[in-house]
Design a protein around this motif. Structure first.
Motif, PDB file in Angstrom:
ATOM      1  N   TRP A  60     -19.103   5.792 -29.642  1.00  5.50           N
ATOM      2  CA  TRP A  60     -19.390   4.402 -29.262  1.00  5.50           C
ATOM      3  C   TRP A  60     -18.565   3.955 -28.057  1.00  5.50           C
ATOM      4  N   ASP A  64     -23.236  16.753 -28.578  1.00  2.06           N
ATOM      5  CA  ASP A  64     -22.996  15.640 -27.649  1.00  2.06           C
ATOM      6  C   ASP A  64     -24.203  15.318 -26.767  1.00  2.06           C
ATOM      7  N   PHE A 108     -25.573  11.834 -28.553  1.00  2.00           N
ATOM      8  CA  PHE A 108     -24.581  10.802 -28.852  1.00  2.00           C
ATOM      9  C   PHE A 108     -23.194  11.424 -28.869  1.00  2.00           C
ATOM     10  N   ILE A 118     -20.410   4.972 -24.930  1.00  2.00           N
ATOM     11  CA  ILE A 118     -21.605   4.121 -24.768  1.00  2.00           C
ATOM     12  C   ILE A 118     -21.180   2.766 -24.204  1.00  2.00           C
TER      13      ILE A 118
END
Length: 180
Positions: free
Chosen positions: A9, A3, A6, A12
């Motif tokens: 999504w 993690d 990333f 983000i």
């Protein structure tokens, strides 16, 4: 460990949305709060700036809900405004909230006691005088450590009106210590 670069999504998208909203909120509050919030920093303004930045980062990283963060931003700016008004209306509060300017050189004399208190060397004073485009020390009336830590050089003048040094040289402690 995976993690670190990333997560997903959704997180983000959440950070992007939170950053845009937090940025716009801070920008809006700064526009309505006036120029004082953006002025050169004294100690109090520095604290406000750190608090605003910290709150903004928490909002952007979704560590606090946007509404709570916006309330904190608003309160910090309101408190700054209230403190500024209080300092403006009361000399005692002004001295409590803001630092006072300090003479570190006056009429050809280095004020060693103040220089020691402010941790300023003769070399730094000479450098500031040179940066002001002055070669001859006898052209300098005073060198002042301002509220925000900036060093200002005041040239001698032939005028007899009010002086930019009046608020400093009228200080009885300074006058008594330095024979003015």
């Amino acid at each position: 460990m995976e993690d670190i670069f990333f997560k997903d999504w959704k997180s983000i998208g959440h950070v992007v949305l939170a950053t845009v909203i937090a940025f716009i909120t801070l920008f809006f509050f700064l526009r309505i709060s006036g120029k004082r919030t953006l002025a050169k920093l004294n100690a109090f303004d520095f604290v406000v700036t750190v608090a605003l930045g910290s709150t903004l980062s928490y909002m952007m990283l979704a560590m606090v809900p946007l509404t709570e963060g916006a309330i904190v931003l608003f309160l910090i700016i309101i408190l700054q405004y209230i403190f500024a008004l209080t300092a403006r209306s009361s000399r005692k509060m002004e001295k409590l909230i803001n630092a006072v300017p300090s003479l570190i050189f006056y009429n050809g004399e280095f004020i060693e006691k103040t220089m020691a208190k402010e941790a300023i060397t003769k070399g730094e004073i000479f450098s500031t005088i040179r940066n002001s485009g002055i070669d001859q020390i006898d052209e300098v009336k005073a060198v002042v450590m301002e509220l925000n830590g900036q060093i200002t050089v005041v040239k001698k003048s032939i005028g007899r009106g009010c002086s930019s040094l009046d608020d400093i040289t009228s200080n009885n402690t300074f006058n008594h210590m330095n024979g003015i």
